[in-house]
Design an enzyme around this catalytic site. Structure first.
Site, PDB file in Angstrom:
ATOM      1  N   VAL A  83      45.266 -32.178  43.348  1.00 13.05           N
ATOM      2  CA  VAL A  83      46.186 -31.636  44.237  1.00 13.05           C
ATOM      3  C   VAL A  83      47.830 -31.989  44.484  1.00 13.05           C
ATOM      4  O   VAL A  83      48.677 -31.455  44.041  1.00 13.05           O
ATOM      5  CB  VAL A  83      45.955 -32.283  45.835  1.00 13.05           C
ATOM      6  CG1 VAL A  83      45.190 -33.475  45.752  1.00 13.05           C
ATOM      7  CG2 VAL A  83      47.007 -31.811  46.852  1.00 13.05           C
ATOM      8  N   GLY A  84      47.811 -33.064  43.357  1.00 14.09           N
ATOM      9  CA  GLY A  84      49.051 -33.692  43.505  1.00 14.09           C
ATOM     10  C   GLY A  84      49.845 -33.189  42.135  1.00 14.09           C
ATOM     11  O   GLY A  84      49.082 -32.412  41.033  1.00 14.09           O
ATOM     12  N   GLY A 163      48.863 -36.612  55.788  1.00 19.83           N
ATOM     13  CA  GLY A 163      48.560 -34.762  55.171  1.00 19.83           C
ATOM     14  C   GLY A 163      46.758 -34.623  55.439  1.00 19.83           C
ATOM     15  O   GLY A 163      46.381 -35.950  56.124  1.00 19.83           O
ATOM     16  N   ARG A 248      49.082 -42.159  45.173  1.00 19.25           N
ATOM     17  CA  ARG A 248      50.028 -42.389  43.290  1.00 19.25           C
ATOM     18  C   ARG A 248      50.866 -42.929  42.820  1.00 19.25           C
ATOM     19  O   ARG A 248      51.779 -43.872  43.934  1.00 19.25           O
ATOM     20  CB  ARG A 248      51.559 -41.302  43.334  1.00 19.25           C
ATOM     21  CG  ARG A 248      50.774 -39.622  43.034  1.00 19.25           C
ATOM     22  CD  ARG A 248      49.706 -39.651  41.954  1.00 19.25           C
ATOM     23  NE  ARG A 248      49.454 -37.770  41.720  1.00 19.25           N
ATOM     24  CZ  ARG A 248      48.126 -38.210  42.011  1.00 19.25           C
ATOM     25  NH1 ARG A 248      47.237 -38.946  42.647  1.00 19.25           N
ATOM     26  NH2 ARG A 248      47.973 -36.768  41.729  1.00 19.25           N
ATOM     27  N   ASP A 272      43.717 -47.911  43.782  1.00 15.35           N
ATOM     28  CA  ASP A 272      42.685 -46.348  43.044  1.00 15.35           C
ATOM     29  C   ASP A 272      44.025 -45.657  42.509  1.00 15.35           C
ATOM     30  O   ASP A 272      44.007 -45.157  41.280  1.00 15.35           O
ATOM     31  CB  ASP A 272      42.432 -45.191  43.914  1.00 15.35           C
ATOM     32  CG  ASP A 272      41.680 -43.981  43.382  1.00 15.35           C
ATOM     33  OD1 ASP A 272      40.278 -44.886  42.649  1.00 15.35           O
ATOM     34  OD2 ASP A 272      41.540 -42.946  43.206  1.00 15.35           O
ATOM     35  N   HIS A 296      41.476 -45.171  39.065  1.00 11.12           N
ATOM     36  CA  HIS A 296      41.883 -43.661  40.178  1.00 11.12           C
ATOM     37  C   HIS A 296      40.509 -42.060  39.432  1.00 11.12           C
ATOM     38  O   HIS A 296      40.301 -41.702  38.560  1.00 11.12           O
ATOM     39  CB  HIS A 296      42.910 -43.321  38.945  1.00 11.12           C
ATOM     40  CG  HIS A 296      43.447 -41.483  39.492  1.00 11.12           C
ATOM     41  ND1 HIS A 296      44.883 -40.957  39.337  1.00 11.12           N
ATOM     42  CD2 HIS A 296      43.456 -40.678  40.583  1.00 11.12           C
ATOM     43  CE1 HIS A 296      45.080 -40.506  40.143  1.00 11.12           C
ATOM     44  NE2 HIS A 296      44.246 -39.935  40.118  1.00 11.12           N
ATOM     45  N   ILE A 297      39.588 -43.070  41.003  1.00  9.36           N
ATOM     46  CA  ILE A 297      38.154 -42.089  41.158  1.00  9.36           C
ATOM     47  C   ILE A 297      38.475 -41.368  42.813  1.00  9.36           C
ATOM     48  O   ILE A 297      37.461 -41.013  43.184  1.00  9.36           O
ATOM     49  CB  ILE A 297      37.269 -43.260  40.813  1.00  9.36           C
ATOM     50  CG1 ILE A 297      37.067 -44.281  41.988  1.00  9.36           C
ATOM     51  CG2 ILE A 297      37.348 -43.485  39.538  1.00  9.36           C
ATOM     52  CD1 ILE A 297      36.254 -45.370  41.841  1.00  9.36           C
ATOM     53  N   SER A 299      38.894 -38.547  43.326  1.00  7.61           N
ATOM     54  CA  SER A 299      37.989 -37.475  43.845  1.00  7.61           C
ATOM     55  C   SER A 299      36.605 -36.699  42.829  1.00  7.61           C
ATOM     56  O   SER A 299      36.140 -36.242  42.619  1.00  7.61           O
ATOM     57  CB  SER A 299      39.072 -36.073  43.205  1.00  7.61           C
ATOM     58  OG  SER A 299      39.639 -35.927  42.072  1.00  7.61           O
TER      59      SER A 299
END
Ligand code: NAP
Length: 334
Positions: A83-84, A163, A248, A272, A296-297, A299
């Protein structure tokens, strides 16, 4: 379609075969069924060898001017598995008339679940506790305050960027008897219910920092949010505040974060996302007990990843058959 007119698609990550098959039917694929991450040099050399019409890639791969100019005029579409979109040079895409498909919405629940897990892991010192259960420290203290953490009940939560993900985290945290949710961003949100109007309060960033017990970063990384959490920001936070970043890495100045955690300017942080990713094993943040780091998990739940893959496939198939994408990033007025 005959092979002569099949568009060429370069895929830069591994995906389950059920998502590759529909692409195979339409595209001439450059795909390697391996979990070994592709290097920048390999990407550039694969592009040079076979310039693609489209590329499918995850958020961790930088699609900058060099990549885009190496691909040249043939490249018409990018499908990002995220999405980023801070990893894509949007201005260069706009200049070259390249369309971009992305995957908003379908990962919101997965990332929100993880955000809450990270918050609890950080506030209740879970990784420290697991270590103590294994290394013999369990039972070695009679202090009633041993391994205490920070409670969520009655706390003020600050969300930077309310968001889809920020709101989904807020909804989950309501179950923990929190008192108030402050949020900052580019604009105030409208809430219908009286309960929500009381619970959510739009405030300036500085006020959010001053008043929040937990600060959650859930905003996009852009020119305004890059390094938003710097020395001055940490100085404005409560000394027992906990910072959570599920957005991020670039939103946080990591040197300033290290100093703030080391000096006790804030109590703890849960990340994350970092800069770079993966974080080098000798990075100072990895030495701190009060910094919980996940790889970075956000999603990484099966349903989210499957839905993201499906949206990417549909974006690609739709675009090359002249239909609107499921989710196309708007880059007309940058
Ligand atoms: P979204 O619905 O588009 O929300 C983005 C938010 O960023 C909006 O609330 C927006 O605020 C805020 N924002 C933009 N500029 C800002 C600024 N200058 N100051 C403060 N807030 C600002 O996107 P989403 O689906 O919630 O995703 C949010 C971010 O999470 C993504 O951009 C991505 O980087 C990250 N993410 C991480 C993971 C992970 O695995 N950890 C997974 C997915 C996404 P306004 O509404 O006020 O404009």
């Amino acid at each position: 379609m005959t092979s002569a007119i099949r568009p060429r698609l370069l895929i830069l990550h591994q995906m389950p075969s059920q998502f590759i098959r529909p692409l195979e039917r339409v595209f001439d694929l450059d795909y390697k069924d391996t979990s070994v991450p592709v290097t920048r040099e390999q990407i550039l050399s694969r592009i040079r060898a076979n310039p693609p019409d489209a590329m499918l890639f995850p958020g961790g791969i930088k699609i900058d001017k060099e990549v885009l100019s190496t691909a040249g005029d043939k490249l018409k579409m990018l499908a990002t598995f995220s999405v980023g979109y801070n990893h894509i040079d949007l201005k260069e895409c706009q200049k070259r008339g390249i369309s971009i498909g992305y995957t908003p919405g379908v990962l919101t629940n997965g990332v929100a679940d993880l955000g809450v897990a990270l918050l609890l892991a950080t506030s209740r010192r879970i990784s420290e506790a697991m270590k103590k259960a294994r290394n013999g420290e369990w039972g070695k203290s009679s202090d009633i305050m041993w391994m205490c953490g920070k409670p969520l009940a009655n706390s003020t939560i600050g969300i930077v960027g309310l968001g889809q993900i920020g709101l989904a985290i807020a909804r989950r945290l309501q179950a923990f008897s929190i008192q108030q949710i402050l949020y900052s961003g580019t604009r105030e949100k409208q809430f219908d219910s009286e309960d929500d109007k009381k619970l959510f309060k739009f405030v300036q960033f500085e006020k959010l920092l001053n008043q929040s017990d937990f600060v959650i970063i859930a905003c996009a990384l852009n020119e305004k949010t890059e390094n938003m959490f710097n020395k001055q920001a940490f100085e404005q936070m409560k000394n027992d505040a906990i910072l959570i970043n599920i957005a991020r890495g670039g939103i946080v100045d990591q040197e300033a974060l290290y100093d703030a955690l080391k000096k006790g300017q804030i109590q703890a942080a849960g990340l994350d996302v970092t800069t770079p990713e993966p974080l080098p094993l000798d990075h100072p943040l990895l030495t701190l007990e009060n910094c919980t780091i996940f790889p970075h998990i956000g999603s990484a739940d099966e349903s989210a990843r499957h839905q993201m893959a499906q949206v990417c496939v549909d974006n690609l198939l739709n675009f090359f058959s002249g239909k609107p994408m499921v989710h196309q990033l708007k880059i007309d007025n940058l």
